[in-house]
Every structure is written in structure tokens, then in C-alpha cells.
Motif scaffolding. Structure first.
Motif, short mmCIF file in Angstrom:
data_model
loop_
_atom_site.label_atom_id
_atom_site.label_comp_id
_atom_site.label_asym_id
_atom_site.label_seq_id
_atom_site.Cartn_x
_atom_site.Cartn_y
_atom_site.Cartn_z
N ILE A 119 8.23 -4.13 -16.77
CA ILE A 119 9.15 -4.98 -15.98
C ILE A 119 9.96 -5.87 -16.90
O ILE A 119 11.17 -6.07 -16.70
CB ILE A 119 8.36 -5.80 -14.96
N LEU A 120 9.34 -6.40 -17.96
CA LEU A 120 10.02 -7.36 -18.82
C LEU A 120 11.10 -6.71 -19.68
O LEU A 120 11.91 -7.42 -20.30
CB LEU A 120 9.00 -8.07 -19.71
N LYS A 121 11.13 -5.38 -19.74
CA LYS A 121 12.17 -4.71 -20.52
C LYS A 121 13.55 -4.92 -19.94
O LYS A 121 14.56 -4.60 -20.59
CB LYS A 121 11.86 -3.22 -20.60
N ILE A 122 13.62 -5.47 -18.75
CA ILE A 122 14.92 -5.73 -18.14
C ILE A 122 15.66 -6.83 -18.87
O ILE A 122 16.89 -6.95 -18.76
CB ILE A 122 14.73 -6.06 -16.63
N ASP A 156 16.05 -10.56 -24.17
CA ASP A 156 15.29 -11.51 -24.99
C ASP A 156 13.83 -11.59 -24.54
O ASP A 156 13.21 -12.67 -24.58
CB ASP A 156 15.94 -12.88 -24.96
N ALA A 157 13.27 -10.47 -24.13
CA ALA A 157 11.88 -10.46 -23.65
C ALA A 157 10.90 -10.89 -24.74
O ALA A 157 9.84 -11.44 -24.44
CB ALA A 157 11.52 -9.09 -23.12
N LEU A 213 22.83 -11.98 -16.47
CA LEU A 213 21.67 -11.60 -15.66
C LEU A 213 20.54 -11.04 -16.51
O LEU A 213 19.38 -11.15 -16.13
CB LEU A 213 22.11 -10.58 -14.62
N GLU A 214 20.85 -10.47 -17.69
CA GLU A 214 19.83 -9.83 -18.53
C GLU A 214 19.26 -10.76 -19.59
O GLU A 214 18.38 -10.36 -20.35
CB GLU A 214 20.44 -8.59 -19.21
N VAL A 215 19.72 -11.99 -19.65
CA VAL A 215 19.21 -12.97 -20.62
C VAL A 215 18.34 -13.97 -19.87
O VAL A 215 18.83 -14.72 -19.01
CB VAL A 215 20.36 -13.67 -21.35
N PHE A 216 17.07 -14.00 -20.22
CA PHE A 216 16.12 -14.86 -19.51
C PHE A 216 16.10 -16.28 -20.07
O PHE A 216 15.93 -17.23 -19.31
CB PHE A 216 14.72 -14.23 -19.59
N ALA A 217 16.26 -16.44 -21.37
CA ALA A 217 16.24 -17.75 -22.03
C ALA A 217 15.01 -18.54 -21.64
O ALA A 217 15.09 -19.61 -21.03
CB ALA A 217 17.52 -18.53 -21.71
N PRO A 218 13.81 -18.03 -21.96
CA PRO A 218 12.57 -18.65 -21.45
C PRO A 218 12.33 -20.07 -21.95
O PRO A 218 11.81 -20.90 -21.19
CB PRO A 218 11.49 -17.70 -21.96
N ASN A 219 12.69 -20.36 -23.19
CA ASN A 219 12.36 -21.66 -23.78
C ASN A 219 13.49 -22.68 -23.61
O ASN A 219 13.40 -23.80 -24.12
CB ASN A 219 12.03 -21.48 -25.26
#
Length: 351
Positions: A277-280, A283-284, A310-316
Motif C-alpha cells: 500500500i505504501l508504494k503509492i 517518499d515512502a 497526491l503522491e507525496v506524503f511528507a510524513p515528517n
């Protein structure tokens, strides 16, 4: 000399009434008495001679003086006549305010024409006798075509333009008081959110009852404004403290921490293949190891909102007020508390 009878004695003050006059008076009174008796014995008479002789002009037919009162007070006396009426009419049940009279105290009343009176209970308004059908108001009542919503309209923040990507999420939550603006009518959508502020948003959004015996943190004073919200967020499983018994309320919360908190509070299950799922996300690799399962679950359940890519999560990256509003909105949609709204910034797995 002719033997003639003596003349009749003339009336004088010593002999006021002669024999012939006495007979005339007796006949007159007998005639009047016969007329009165004849009028009283008639059952279908439309007029009543006895009423004329028995009542004075100042006295009402159904009013009797109550001898027990210090001053004359008119009282309604119930009809005690037992005469058969010409047609069956219900007799009203009138309760007297005084004690019932005995047979010796009942005054002699003359026969009155029968009147049909409907019984009226105290406090009840009697309709007109001539009303044969219910009266209708002269105007028609207008019923609203659509029921008004109990939710007030959204607040028009002066720093949230119509084309702002998160305007729909902000409008829904601000209208319900879940997330509030500032006194200058601004929302400050790009401002970061602290952990204490995020706890306050969770408290307004989910309204879960806190559990007793919440831990006490070293870095939170007894009169800190967000203590109830922090205690509720911890007791309901949304947030946790740090191992050194600190909460760090003024620390800016990151995007990944927001999603981990929402997944934990909603008790979402980990999907079968989180790595797939995280491959979407491009920046996984930047997602912390402790949060990979939570982020995969948030993605599978439609909680992740990315802007502008939409494909960049930017978790931090520090979560902004607009991003927190969007993710909390999606969590409430998952719980069935809100309806889903269309947005191109919600991450959805390919089917």
C-alpha cells in the motif's frame, strides 16, 4: 198609608262595606284566583303569570340570597323542578358552592320555560350554540417546505479564499465548532498545530468520555488550559506521552503523528500487505518504521489528504491547521459522523 219597606242604609264611615259590595268583591277575588290557578296548571303555556306575582323587578329568577354570608352575595341556585320537559334535554350538573338546602329551606319558585343548556366544566370554554361545524381560521398556516438544519452556516474566514484546497473541510468543521478560528476572523490555515491544540481538536471532534486515573506529566502545570483535552485524548487512545513522563504540549505535531493518533483512536486494523500500500507514495522511505502499519491503514481507509502532490506524503512535515482539519474530517466520515465530500486531495487506493 202604604206599608213600604224601609230604605237601605247608606254607607258611612261606621259601616264601610255593604252586603252587595262584599259579594262583588268576593266574586272578583274568586275570578282572579281561578285565572291564576288555571295559568299555573297549564303545561304548555308560553307565559307565566305566577312569575309576575312571585318575583320583584330587582330579583333574578335563578339567584338566591345566601343567609350564611355577612353581606348579600348573588349565588346560582340549581334548578330543583322535577316537571317533565316536552323533549329529552340533558340536565346540567351544576355544583353549588354552599351546602345543599333541606326541603324546608327550598324557596317556592315558579315554572320557567325549559332551556337546553350543555354542561360546562370549570375552565372550559363553551362554543356558541349556533355553531354547527368547527370554525376555520381566516388564514392558512404555511408549513416550511424544508426543515431547517440545526447546524449553523460555515464561518467566512477572511484568509480562506474560495479556491483554497481545504476550504470544504474547514467549512464543515468550523460550522460544527470542531475547529475554531481567531478573534480577527482568520483561520490561519497554514499555521502549524501543537500537540495541545491537536488534543483540543480531538476533544471537540469525537466527544468521547475520558477514563479516570490519567497519567500526570512533568511538563504540564496544574492550571494548564488543555489538561481536560489531553486527558481525554490519552484515555481514549488517540495520543500518548513520552517515556520520560512528559507530553510536550507545545511541540509542533507532524503529519505522520496526526495519522498515527487517528488510526489508534479509531482502532483501525492493519491491512494484509502494508508495504504494498505504501508504494503509492514517492517518499515512502521517509515514513518512520513505527508508523508504517498505521499509515498503511490510514491510506486504506481514506484518512490521508495530500496537498499539493497526491503522491507525496511528507510524513515528517509539520501538520498545518488545514491539513489537520481535512484528516479529522475524514476520520469522522469513517465513523459515520459526517458525510463524505468530493476532493481531489484525498488519497484513494487503485481498484
Amino acid at each position: 198609608m202604604t206599608n213600604t219597606p224601609p230604605p237601605d242604609p247608606e254607607s258611612s264611615s261606621k259601616n264601610p262595606l255593604g252586603f252587595d259590595e262584599f259579594i262583588a268583591v268576593l266574586v272578583a277575588f274568586s275570578t282572579i284566583g281561578a285565572i291564576i290557578f288555571w295559568s299555573l296548571s297549564r303545561k304548555d303555556s308560553d307565559w307565566n303569570v305566577g312569575e309576575i306575582f312571585s318575583l320583584s323587578p330587582a330579583t333574578s329568577p335563578n339567584i338566591q340570597q345566601n343567609p350564611g354570608l355577612p353581606s348579600p352575595v348573588p349565588q346560582v341556585q340549581p334548578n330543583t323542578e322535577t316537571e317533565t320537559l316536552p323533549s329529552p334535554v340533558p340536565t346540567p350538573n351544576v355544583e353549588s358552592s354552599t351546602a345543599p338546602l333541606t326541603s324546608d329551606e327550598v324557596p317556592s319558585t315558579s315554572v320557567l320555560p325549559p332551556i337546553a343548556i350543555a354542561p360546562v366544566t370549570p375552565g372550559q370554554v363553551q362554543p356558541p350554540l349556533s355553531a354547527s361545524k368547527p370554525l376555520t381560521p381566516p388564514f392558512s398556516l404555511v408549513t416550511p417546505a424544508k426543515k431547517k438544519s440545526a447546524i449553523p452556516p460555515p464561518i467566512a474566514f477572511n484568509d480562506v479564499p474560495d479556491d483554497f484546497w481545504g476550504r470544504k473541510f474547514i467549512n464543515v468543521l468550523s460550522a460544527r465548532g470542531t475547529i475554531k478560528g481567531f478573534p480577527d476572523y482568520t483561520f490561519r490555515p497554514n499555521q502549524p498545530v501543537t500537540r495541545a491544540e491537536f488534543a483540543a481538536i480531538l476533544q471537540q471532534a469525537f466527544e468521547d468520555k475520558p477514563v479516570q486515573n490519567t497519567p500526570k506529566f512533568k511538563d504540564i502545570q496544574d492550571k494548564f488550559w488543555a489538561i481536560p483535552a489531553i486527558n481525554q485524548a490519552i484515555s481514549t487512545g488517540f495520543l500518548k506521552g513520552y517515556p520520560n513522563q512528559t507530553f510536550q504540549p507545545e511541540q509542533k505535531i507532524s503529519r505522520v503523528q496526526v495519522l498515527v493518533a487517528l488510526v489508534s483512536g479509531l482502532n483501525l486494523k492493519t491491512p494484509a500487505s502494508p508495504e504494498q500500500i505504501l508504494k503509492i507514495y514517492k517518499d515512502a522511505k521517509d515514513i518512520p518504521q513505527y508508523a508504517t502499519d498505521k499509515v498503511a491503514s490510514a491510506t486504506a481507509n481514506g484518512l490521508v489528504v495530500n496537498y499539493p502532490n497526491l503522491e507525496v506524503f511528507a510524513p515528517n512535515q509539520e501538520a498545518t491547521r488545514a491539513e489537520v482539519a481535512a484528516m479529522v474530517h475524514q476520520a469522522l466520515v469513517y465513523r459515520g459522523r459526517l458525510e463524505a465530500i468530493p476532493s481531489n486531495n484525498i488519497v484513494r487506493l487503485p481498484k
